[in-house]
Design a protein around this motif. Structure first.
Motif, short mmCIF file in Angstrom:
data_model
loop_
_atom_site.label_atom_id
_atom_site.label_comp_id
_atom_site.label_asym_id
_atom_site.label_seq_id
_atom_site.Cartn_x
_atom_site.Cartn_y
_atom_site.Cartn_z
N THR A 27 -10.92 4.35 1.73
CA THR A 27 -9.84 5.35 1.69
C THR A 27 -9.90 6.31 2.88
N HIS A 28 -11.10 6.48 3.48
CA HIS A 28 -11.22 7.39 4.62
C HIS A 28 -10.39 6.89 5.82
N LEU A 29 -10.03 5.61 5.81
CA LEU A 29 -9.25 5.08 6.94
C LEU A 29 -7.81 5.58 6.90
N GLU A 30 -7.38 6.12 5.75
CA GLU A 30 -6.02 6.66 5.61
C GLU A 30 -4.98 5.64 6.05
N CYS A 31 -5.12 4.44 5.50
CA CYS A 31 -4.25 3.33 5.92
C CYS A 31 -3.81 2.54 4.69
N SER A 32 -2.52 2.24 4.63
CA SER A 32 -1.99 1.51 3.48
C SER A 32 -2.51 0.07 3.41
N VAL A 33 -2.77 -0.54 4.56
CA VAL A 33 -3.36 -1.89 4.54
C VAL A 33 -4.75 -1.83 3.91
N ALA A 34 -5.53 -0.83 4.34
CA ALA A 34 -6.89 -0.67 3.80
C ALA A 34 -6.84 -0.44 2.29
N GLY A 92 0.82 -1.21 0.00
CA GLY A 92 0.00 0.00 0.00
C GLY A 92 0.85 1.26 0.00
N GLU A 93 1.93 1.25 0.78
CA GLU A 93 2.81 2.42 0.82
C GLU A 93 3.43 2.69 -0.54
N ARG A 94 3.73 1.61 -1.28
CA ARG A 94 4.34 1.80 -2.60
C ARG A 94 3.34 2.22 -3.67
N TRP A 95 2.15 1.59 -3.67
CA TRP A 95 1.26 1.74 -4.82
C TRP A 95 0.00 2.54 -4.55
N ASN A 96 -0.48 2.56 -3.32
CA ASN A 96 -1.69 3.31 -2.99
C ASN A 96 -1.55 3.99 -1.64
N PRO A 97 -0.54 4.85 -1.47
CA PRO A 97 -0.38 5.47 -0.15
C PRO A 97 -1.56 6.39 0.17
#
Lengths: 178, 178
Positions: free
Chosen positions: B26-33, A119-124
């Motif tokens: 996306t509202h969670l502002e989290c890379s895992v999400a 996620g950090e790389r592709w959808n931060p």
């Protein structure tokens, strides 16, 4: 929905997904399939993430995730059934339970770390101050990569292979892709 | 379903899941999400696994996974929309396409490897001859663990921390759990 004796215990063999019965994936005889049969939707992964962050109580999960209460109930029940969470009562009247990661639940750590890195790389997240994971020992952001647990070397698409190869493809093995 | 301009392009903000509109995460502002918003169900993960194994064509995915054709169509479209697969025509009349991993798709490798390792530990397939991943360099089964991409050391629940901490928990940070 059907309860069947599988291995050492009772296991749910089919599941309802939006009202549609879903076939068990165990016939694929694949460890990836067996994992995603438990960790099979976004909420389940995010509940596990929150459990790692220290979230324990029902209302905390609701507040943290903005998840509907009935959806949360279903997902918590599944995680308990699959042995990833334990329900531990903290209050008697009415009974209220905390949800704690079991050893099987804690072991999903590596999966969460790779999801985080991806996620950090592709959808931060758009918020520059969003939550990040840091490696305490070196102080940098913990962007996880996978290594071989046996020899400790980095695993890549080019240095792993699948055995036996898939019957439906001519050239099997992860190294076959560019 | 609603198309909204997000960042540099058009993005699907809500999704239908078994007929029920699902809120964007996306509202969670989290890379895992953000990752599980793309890789959000079992079939999607298994299609990616198959793509790594060299599966390219629609009928090969059907044969390999036993997936319904309409389900496969939906999942392939989502993976193309999210930039993880490219559709590359290999035949003109009628047009038929192969589905190939993009760079973004190939980069899910680490996630797949940790899912594989988790399944091998906790839910191994019943067939002793099931497919396994091997590390070519050392010859052993490739059971993936995560390391810090910066310093190369092993990541564990006890040597990572989250910043900023979650507002809903008193003691934040992965190191807080036993």
């Amino acid at each position: 929905m059907q309860l069947t004796l599988v291995g050492s215990g009772l296991q749910l063999k089919t599941d309802y997904h939006g009202g549609v019965p879903r076939k068990s994936l165990t016939h694929l005889e694949c460890s990836v399939a067996n994992t995603v049969e438990i960790v099979n939707d976004s909420w389940t992964v995010l509940i596990l993430r929150d459990a790692f962050l220290g979230v324990r109580r029902f209302d905390q999960f609701v507040e943290s995730l903005g998840i509907a209460r009935n959806t949360l109930t279903t997902r918590l029940e599944r995680l308990i059934d699959s042995g990833m969470l334990d329900a531990v009562p903290y209050q008697d009247n009415p009974v209220r339970s905390e949800y704690r990661l079991t050893e099987k639940g804690k072991d999903i750590f590596d999966v969460l770390m790779t999801l985080w890195a991806y996620g950090e790389r592709w959808n931060p997240p758009s918020d520059p101050d969003h939550q990040r994971v840091f490696h305490v020992d070196c102080g940098n952001e913990a962007i996880a990569v996978t290594h071989c647990s046996h020899c400790g070397e980095r695993l890549t698409r080019r240095n792993v292979r699948i055995e036996p190869p898939s019957p439906v493809v001519v050239t099997a093995g992860l190294e076959s892709i560019a």
